[in-house]
Design a protein around this motif. Sequence first.
Motif, PDB file in Angstrom:
ATOM      1  N   ASP A 123     -36.066 -13.388  -1.042  1.00  0.00           N
ATOM      2  CA  ASP A 123     -36.355 -13.816  -2.656  1.00  0.00           C
ATOM      3  C   ASP A 123     -37.029 -15.020  -2.872  1.00  0.00           C
ATOM      4  OD1 ASP A 123     -36.196 -13.112  -5.265  1.00  0.00           O
ATOM      5  OD2 ASP A 123     -35.319 -11.388  -4.995  1.00  0.00           O
ATOM      6  N   SER A 124     -38.138 -14.865  -2.614  1.00  0.00           N
ATOM      7  CA  SER A 124     -38.995 -16.291  -3.365  1.00  0.00           C
ATOM      8  C   SER A 124     -38.699 -16.743  -4.311  1.00  0.00           C
ATOM      9  CB  SER A 124     -40.359 -15.960  -2.896  1.00  0.00           C
ATOM     10  OG  SER A 124     -40.664 -15.841  -1.722  1.00  0.00           O
ATOM     11  N   ASN A 125     -38.752 -15.906  -5.610  1.00  0.00           N
ATOM     12  CA  ASN A 125     -38.797 -15.190  -7.193  1.00  0.00           C
ATOM     13  C   ASN A 125     -37.263 -15.892  -6.918  1.00  0.00           C
ATOM     14  OD1 ASN A 125     -41.770 -15.075  -7.421  1.00  0.00           O
ATOM     15  ND2 ASN A 125     -40.769 -12.649  -7.870  1.00  0.00           N
ATOM     16  N   LYS A 126     -36.404 -15.623  -7.016  1.00  0.00           N
ATOM     17  CA  LYS A 126     -35.048 -15.869  -6.915  1.00  0.00           C
ATOM     18  C   LYS A 126     -34.515 -17.504  -6.945  1.00  0.00           C
ATOM     19  CE  LYS A 126     -31.797 -13.114  -6.867  1.00  0.00           C
ATOM     20  NZ  LYS A 126     -30.284 -12.289  -6.981  1.00  0.00           N
ATOM     21  N   ILE A 127     -35.227 -17.519  -6.028  1.00  0.00           N
ATOM     22  CA  ILE A 127     -34.748 -19.182  -4.541  1.00  0.00           C
ATOM     23  C   ILE A 127     -35.639 -19.809  -5.704  1.00  0.00           C
ATOM     24  CG2 ILE A 127     -35.810 -20.851  -2.673  1.00  0.00           C
ATOM     25  CD1 ILE A 127     -35.034 -18.378  -1.106  1.00  0.00           C
ATOM     26  N   ASP A 128     -36.791 -19.919  -6.532  1.00  0.00           N
ATOM     27  CA  ASP A 128     -37.404 -20.407  -7.027  1.00  0.00           C
ATOM     28  C   ASP A 128     -36.764 -20.423  -9.119  1.00  0.00           C
ATOM     29  OD1 ASP A 128     -40.267 -21.137  -5.085  1.00  0.00           O
ATOM     30  OD2 ASP A 128     -41.347 -19.644  -6.740  1.00  0.00           O
ATOM     31  N   ALA A 166     -31.932 -16.517 -16.524  1.00  0.00           N
ATOM     32  CA  ALA A 166     -32.651 -15.292 -16.141  1.00  0.00           C
ATOM     33  C   ALA A 166     -32.588 -14.566 -16.744  1.00  0.00           C
ATOM     34  CB  ALA A 166     -31.781 -14.804 -14.482  1.00  0.00           C
ATOM     35  N   ILE A 167     -31.241 -14.361 -18.024  1.00  0.00           N
ATOM     36  CA  ILE A 167     -31.320 -13.359 -18.902  1.00  0.00           C
ATOM     37  C   ILE A 167     -32.640 -13.711 -20.142  1.00  0.00           C
ATOM     38  CG2 ILE A 167     -30.561 -12.685 -20.982  1.00  0.00           C
ATOM     39  CD1 ILE A 167     -27.665 -12.916 -18.475  1.00  0.00           C
ATOM     40  N   ALA A 168     -32.433 -14.715 -20.469  1.00  0.00           N
ATOM     41  CA  ALA A 168     -33.447 -15.439 -21.360  1.00  0.00           C
ATOM     42  C   ALA A 168     -35.247 -15.187 -20.876  1.00  0.00           C
ATOM     43  CB  ALA A 168     -33.369 -16.834 -21.871  1.00  0.00           C
ATOM     44  N   GLU A 169     -35.511 -14.935 -19.841  1.00  0.00           N
ATOM     45  CA  GLU A 169     -36.518 -14.697 -19.434  1.00  0.00           C
ATOM     46  C   GLU A 169     -36.675 -13.339 -18.830  1.00  0.00           C
ATOM     47  OE1 GLU A 169     -37.068 -17.067 -15.747  1.00  0.00           O
ATOM     48  OE2 GLU A 169     -36.906 -19.411 -17.591  1.00  0.00           O
ATOM     49  N   ALA A 174     -33.041 -12.020 -11.443  1.00  0.00           N
ATOM     50  CA  ALA A 174     -33.189 -14.214 -10.548  1.00  0.00           C
ATOM     51  C   ALA A 174     -31.499 -14.521 -11.473  1.00  0.00           C
ATOM     52  CB  ALA A 174     -34.343 -14.341 -11.250  1.00  0.00           C
ATOM     53  N   GLY A 175     -30.522 -14.113 -11.711  1.00  0.00           N
ATOM     54  CA  GLY A 175     -29.243 -14.664 -11.685  1.00  0.00           C
ATOM     55  C   GLY A 175     -28.840 -14.293 -11.443  1.00  0.00           C
ATOM     56  N   GLU A 176     -29.162 -13.270 -10.328  1.00  0.00           N
ATOM     57  CA  GLU A 176     -27.755 -12.329  -9.717  1.00  0.00           C
ATOM     58  C   GLU A 176     -27.547 -13.583  -8.262  1.00  0.00           C
ATOM     59  OE1 GLU A 176     -28.612  -9.201  -8.875  1.00  0.00           O
ATOM     60  OE2 GLU A 176     -28.421  -8.028 -11.366  1.00  0.00           O
ATOM     61  N   VAL A 177     -26.777 -15.043  -8.346  1.00  0.00           N
ATOM     62  CA  VAL A 177     -26.146 -16.182  -7.239  1.00  0.00           C
ATOM     63  C   VAL A 177     -25.105 -15.908  -7.638  1.00  0.00           C
ATOM     64  CG1 VAL A 177     -27.039 -18.196  -6.811  1.00  0.00           C
ATOM     65  CG2 VAL A 177     -28.444 -16.927  -7.573  1.00  0.00           C
ATOM     66  N   GLU A 178     -24.108 -15.934  -6.167  1.00  0.00           N
ATOM     67  CA  GLU A 178     -23.816 -16.541  -6.254  1.00  0.00           C
ATOM     68  C   GLU A 178     -23.136 -18.404  -5.239  1.00  0.00           C
ATOM     69  OE1 GLU A 178     -20.976 -13.756  -3.479  1.00  0.00           O
ATOM     70  OE2 GLU A 178     -20.979 -12.321  -5.200  1.00  0.00           O
ATOM     71  N   VAL A 179     -22.630 -19.281  -5.336  1.00  0.00           N
ATOM     72  CA  VAL A 179     -22.734 -20.572  -4.759  1.00  0.00           C
ATOM     73  C   VAL A 179     -22.201 -20.251  -3.412  1.00  0.00           C
ATOM     74  CG1 VAL A 179     -19.860 -20.309  -4.961  1.00  0.00           C
ATOM     75  CG2 VAL A 179     -20.918 -22.533  -4.497  1.00  0.00           C
ATOM     76  N   GLU A 180     -22.150 -19.099  -2.711  1.00  0.00           N
ATOM     77  CA  GLU A 180     -22.080 -19.083  -1.190  1.00  0.00           C
ATOM     78  C   GLU A 180     -24.224 -19.200  -0.908  1.00  0.00           C
ATOM     79  OE1 GLU A 180     -18.115 -18.380  -1.791  1.00  0.00           O
ATOM     80  OE2 GLU A 180     -19.930 -17.407  -2.740  1.00  0.00           O
ATOM     81  N   ASP A 181     -24.644 -18.650  -1.534  1.00  0.00           N
ATOM     82  CA  ASP A 181     -26.198 -18.189  -1.762  1.00  0.00           C
ATOM     83  C   ASP A 181     -27.113 -20.285  -1.453  1.00  0.00           C
ATOM     84  OD1 ASP A 181     -26.352 -16.340  -1.780  1.00  0.00           O
ATOM     85  OD2 ASP A 181     -25.681 -16.180  -4.006  1.00  0.00           O
ATOM     86  N   LEU A 182     -26.655 -21.256  -2.947  1.00  0.00           N
ATOM     87  CA  LEU A 182     -26.265 -22.682  -2.982  1.00  0.00           C
ATOM     88  C   LEU A 182     -26.694 -22.842  -1.590  1.00  0.00           C
ATOM     89  CD1 LEU A 182     -25.079 -23.584  -6.137  1.00  0.00           C
ATOM     90  CD2 LEU A 182     -27.283 -22.233  -5.066  1.00  0.00           C
ATOM     91  N   ASP A 183     -25.574 -23.092  -0.228  1.00  0.00           N
ATOM     92  CA  ASP A 183     -25.441 -23.132   0.848  1.00  0.00           C
ATOM     93  C   ASP A 183     -26.919 -23.249   1.581  1.00  0.00           C
ATOM     94  OD1 ASP A 183     -23.107 -24.393   0.582  1.00  0.00           O
ATOM     95  OD2 ASP A 183     -22.180 -23.033   1.404  1.00  0.00           O
TER      96      ASP A 183
END
Length: 254
Positions: A123-128, A166-169, A174-183
């Motif tokens: 998900d390029s938009n979420k990563i950006d 993400a909510i503000a935009e 795009a704000g549905e992220v967990e700490v494991e995704d950052l790895d």
Amino acid sequence: MGKSIFDIDRELLDIFEELEENGGELTPEIEEKLKLNEEEVTSKVKNYVEYINKLKADKAAIKAEKDRLAALDKSKDNTIKSLTNLVLYAINTFGKEDKKGKKFFDWGTGKVSIRPSVSVEVDSNKIDHITETLKGVFANGIFMNTLQCNDSVDVNSLLDSIQQTAIAENNVAAGEVEVEDLDDITINVTIPVSAAKLLNGEGYKLMEQVGHTSPDNWDFKPTVDKKTLKSKIVEEGCTSNIGKVVTNENLNIK
């Protein structure tokens, strides 16, 4: 109105074409043929300029053709995708099944079936969005000079910031992220540092940290700010071994 290409001397045209066929590189033989003398200099210069204009027109036509072909290529790609999706739908909906339950169509001279494959779509938009939020955290810390007050970024605060922005935009997904995704996201940090500053002080410490953080995956990509270097040479009278100021002669055709 400028001369037509047909107004250029046939002999010169042959030489010009020979030059083009040679990749535009002057050989001693071609250079000798194009040599100017005082008696014919004006006539030849006019012919040279006419051919320059012809070549510029050729380049414009080539660019237009490249753009047309690029658009055509994209159109064909999109058509292939659309038709492929239709065929996949037809097979899944109406296809016959073989003994293994694999659906297909067979028309005697050809056969089509579905070959499953596994790939990853990111998900390029979420990563950006994640990257921009993280960049904002560090940009704010650098601007406020507060990074040295801590030794880390609070991950829960970061995740909350990612969600709130993400909510503000109006882009909640795009704000549905967990700490494991950052790895799974690698950030390539680009920092312009002069070669001299890497030799000692903070620059040296920076490289020490780079070696500690990513010992095998760092690289150097040099750039030179030509405007700054020109100012140092011309205005400040500095000398340079990596560059020099040159005066270029540009042809002004009217």
